[in-house]
Write an enzyme that holds these catalytic residues in place. Structure first.
Site, PDB file in Angstrom:
ATOM      1  N   TYR A   1      -3.606 -12.484   3.980  1.00  0.00           N
ATOM      2  CA  TYR A   1      -2.708 -11.447   4.226  1.00  0.00           C
ATOM      3  C   TYR A   1      -3.316  -9.951   4.389  1.00  0.00           C
ATOM      4  O   TYR A   1      -3.798  -9.426   3.475  1.00  0.00           O
ATOM      5  CB  TYR A   1      -1.725 -11.241   3.108  1.00  0.00           C
ATOM      6  CG  TYR A   1      -0.256 -10.350   3.104  1.00  0.00           C
ATOM      7  CD1 TYR A   1      -0.144  -9.855   4.214  1.00  0.00           C
ATOM      8  CD2 TYR A   1       0.402 -10.316   2.065  1.00  0.00           C
ATOM      9  CE1 TYR A   1       0.911  -8.913   4.105  1.00  0.00           C
ATOM     10  CE2 TYR A   1       1.580  -9.457   2.207  1.00  0.00           C
ATOM     11  CZ  TYR A   1       1.873  -8.916   3.191  1.00  0.00           C
ATOM     12  OH  TYR A   1       2.954  -8.078   3.109  1.00  0.00           O
TER      13      TYR A   1
ATOM     14  N   LYS B   1      -1.631 -13.329   8.212  1.00  0.00           N
ATOM     15  CA  LYS B   1      -0.526 -12.234   8.389  1.00  0.00           C
ATOM     16  C   LYS B   1      -1.251 -10.995   8.723  1.00  0.00           C
ATOM     17  O   LYS B   1      -1.610 -10.360   7.796  1.00  0.00           O
ATOM     18  CB  LYS B   1       0.447 -12.490   7.303  1.00  0.00           C
ATOM     19  CG  LYS B   1       1.761 -11.193   7.609  1.00  0.00           C
ATOM     20  CD  LYS B   1       2.377 -11.083   6.709  1.00  0.00           C
ATOM     21  CE  LYS B   1       3.541 -10.122   6.893  1.00  0.00           C
ATOM     22  NZ  LYS B   1       4.500  -9.770   5.857  1.00  0.00           N
TER      23      LYS B   1
END
Length: 299
Positions: free
Chosen positions: A134, A162
């Site tokens: 992330y 992400k």
């Protein structure tokens, strides 16, 4: 398993005493599944993960996995400043039925790129579930560089990233750096306003806050982008961008966007308008602005 599609970062429904609101959780899971989502991501930024007790986090994972019953993968945020704590929580997530875990770089001290590689590589070695990296520099102060994610993508247990940098030029560098790993590694766009464009350019999907409110519209935009339907993407991207414009900028501070989203979900009858401590929900003038925004968006 290659992750693709629309995977909303679900809000964490809380009651007036800031315990897990199980009715609100059922409502949200039903709402997202009805909207056609391809997965659900718990305990990220939108899920207020770092501000919740471990008891609430565990109860949320257990409850959502029980409601989903394997229909879509459930991803769980395990961002910590200690590897042992992250791995221990991941083991509980696996026991409850989670499909993968998600971790940002540890916050507080800014990491070098070599430290990023070492942190995620050791974590992935020890985890019982696949790991999604992330990139969230606004909250960790660490920017993951394209060369760094390319090194991590070579690890067999690191399966996706992400990108929440909000920098489309950086996203394109990630995309190019990850081309050798395209068959096993997924690249997701975070910010709502860029999801359609990113999927047109080759992203594998979106992890967008606004999909809590409008899962069907975000899923339609994803499908249109995968099909190369630029006109439909343009139309739906305008709607999702207006949604963020009208709802995310009403409050001050980094959590202002979430105050708008939770207030809107409360107006829609899905959850209670409660945030984790120390944050106060919208009321009065700001809540009236949320009501007005919803009228504009759904007319």
């Amino acid at each position: 398993m290659k992750l693709t599609g629309l995977i909303p970062p679900m809000v964490t429904p809380l009651d007036a005493k800031r315990r897990l609101d199980k009715k609100g959780t059922r409502n949200m899971v039903r709402h997202l599944l009805k909207g056609g989502v391809d997965g659900i991501f718990l305990l990220g930024t939108t899920g207020e993960g770092p501000h919740l007790s471990y008891a609430v986090r565990e109860e949320l994972v257990k409850t959502v996995c029980g409601l989903v019953k394997g229909r879509v993968p459930v991803l769980v945020g395990i961002t910590e400043t200690d590897l042992d704590d992250a791995v221990a929580f991941a083991a509980k997530c696996k026991a409850y039925g989670a499909a993968a875990v998600v971790a940002a770089p540890p916050y507080y001290f800014k990491l070098t790129q070599a430290e990023c590689v070492a942190w995620f590589a050791e974590m992935a070695d020890r985890l019982p579930l696949p790991l999604v990296v992330y990139d969230m520099p606004a909250h960790t102060d660490t920017i993951i560089e394209p060369a760094t994610i390319a090194k991590l993508a070579a690890h067999p247990n690191i399966v996706a990233m992400k990108d929440s940098s909000s920098i489309i030029a950086l996203f394109n560098k990630f995309r190019i750096a990850l081309e050798p790993y395209a068959e096993k590694f997924s690249l997701f766009m975070g910010p709502d306003e860029a999801m359609g464009e990113a999927v047109l350019l080759g992203a594998d999907g979106g992890v967008c806050t606004g999909a809590n409110l409008w899962p069907a519209q975000f899923k339609a935009m994803y499908l249109a982008a995968k099909a190369g339907d630029v006109e439909t993407v343009r139309r739906l991207q305008r709607f999702t961008t207006m949604s963020s414009y009208l709802l995310y900028g009403l409050g001050q501070g980094q959590i202002g966007f979430l105050k708008g989203v939770k207030c809107a979900l409360a107006e829609m009858g899905l959850i209670q308008n409660v945030l984790a401590a120390p944050f106060a929900p919208f009321a009065g003038r700001e809540r009236a602005q949320v009501k007005a925004a919803l009228k504009k968006l759904v007319r």
